[in-house]
Design an enzyme around this catalytic site. Structure first.
Site, PDB file in Angstrom:
ATOM      1  N   ASN A  39       0.921  -1.252  -0.093  1.00  0.00           N
ATOM      2  CA  ASN A  39      -0.015   0.156  -0.134  1.00  0.00           C
ATOM      3  C   ASN A  39       1.043   1.157  -0.015  1.00  0.00           C
ATOM      4  OD1 ASN A  39       0.948   0.468   2.696  1.00  0.00           O
ATOM      5  ND2 ASN A  39      -0.752  -0.795   3.583  1.00  0.00           N
ATOM      6  N   GLY A  59      -6.188  -7.762   1.249  1.00  0.00           N
ATOM      7  CA  GLY A  59      -4.819  -7.721   0.744  1.00  0.00           C
ATOM      8  C   GLY A  59      -4.348  -9.037   0.217  1.00  0.00           C
ATOM      9  N   ASP A  60      -4.668 -10.010   0.985  1.00  0.00           N
ATOM     10  CA  ASP A  60      -4.358 -11.494   0.606  1.00  0.00           C
ATOM     11  C   ASP A  60      -4.970 -11.963  -0.758  1.00  0.00           C
ATOM     12  OD1 ASP A  60      -2.970 -11.542   2.839  1.00  0.00           O
ATOM     13  OD2 ASP A  60      -4.877 -12.021   3.984  1.00  0.00           O
TER      14      ASP A  60
END
Length: 319
Positions: free
Chosen positions: A157, A241-242
């Protein structure tokens, strides 16, 4: 006799070293299903085994240490089944574990020079404009000096991209410079998955930026850059995110020289999953109540068709 038999699609195998939860979707639980749906064989090493993610009031479980990781890898090696096309890693809290991951990636790359390592360098995030790390500080130099140089695709990020380069991002131009610095450290593909840059579509949109640098046969470098603006969803999800990193792996594999299409499919699928999740969570919580962690678990299985063949609802702009 009829025509030639159809050429079987070559098996594509991913080694995913991430956390595991019994209940819910983060880490390997968030990455494995979408990768399998998209046709990949996935071998998982569970860096932790917890009852649920740590956003709940309680969690219990075990943590895998670097010696145990090494032992699992040795078992694969003894059986000569340590052949991979991709390695995928996410959240890790332990510096020695992360260093062991690097050793494994380097060994796998010696066996297969085309192996692609997809790394989500999970270190922290920004809340109300203030960045803070949620892993021990000693992980930053390991990521910066050892992990990123062997990675091919990274998905930080904005805060993580700033940590890795030591440069703050205030404008899109600065973000592109930071991505160039990250390319120079090793990775061919850099996607800043979220940023606090102002979106042209307004405050309810989140900007992600992608950059793919390829060295052509004649040695010249070509860079493709894109911007994606996607609608913000007003809730705190865990495991996004995964899921993002896993789908980006899949779609860059299927569209190797088209970061625009790969990101459109990844982000569109994310939107489908998040919209289904928030709708379901609100219905479960009931009128006027805030959904809890259990209700906000990603609706992964219910989104199978969207993961497999996402309708493109978010477009990327080529910069």
């Amino acid at each position: 006799a009829g025509g030639a038999a159809m050429e079987p699609e070559r098996e594509c195998r991913v080694l995913s070293i991430q956390s595991h939860v019994v209940r819910g979707y983060v880490g390997n639980k968030a990455a494995t299903f979408p990768l399998q749906v998209l046709g990949f064989e996935v071998d998982t090493v569970n860096s932790v085994q917890f009852s649920n993610h740590t956003g709940y009031a309680h969690w219990k479980g075990q943590v895998l240490n670097s010696d145990e990781l090494h032992e699992l890898y040795e078992g694969l090696k003894l059986n000569k089944v340590n052949q991979y096309d991709y390695v995928l890693t996410g959240y890790t809290r332990d510096a020695s574990f992360l260093a062991m991951v690097v050793d494994i990636v380097q060994e796998l790359k010696q066996q297969n020079s085309n192996l692609v390592y997809v790394c989500d360098p999970v270190m922290g995030d920004k809340w109300n404009g203030e960045g803070s790390m949620y892993v021990p500080k000693d992980l930053l130099p390991v990521y910066r000096d050892k992990v990123v140089p062997v990675a091919d695709i990274i998905t930080p990020n904005q805060f993580e991209a700033e940590l890795l380069t030591g440069r703050k991002i205030h404008t899109e131009e600065e973000a592109l410079e930071v991505m160039d610095m990250l390319h120079a450290m090793g990775p061919e593909t850099v996607v800043i998955t979220s940023s606090d840059l102002q979106a042209s579509l307004g405050n309810n949109y989140l900007i992600a930026l992608g950059s793919h640098r390829k060295t052509k046969a004649d040695g010249t470098k070509m860079t493709q850059r894109i911007r994606v603006e996607s609608p913000k969803v007003d809730a705190v999800f865990v495991g996004t995110g995964d899921l993002f990193a896993a789908m980006l792996l899949a779609w860059t594999h299927k569209h190797p020289n088209n970061l625009k299409v790969a990101c459109e499919k990844t982000v569109s699928a994310m939107q489908h999953v998040l919209q289904r999740t928030i709708t379901s969570a609100k219905a479960q919580a009931g009128e006027g109540n805030k959904p809890n962690s259990a209700q906000l678990e990603l609706r992964m299985v219910q989104s199978k068709k969207d993961i497999e063949n996402p309708e493109i609802i978010v477009k990327a702009t080529v910069l």
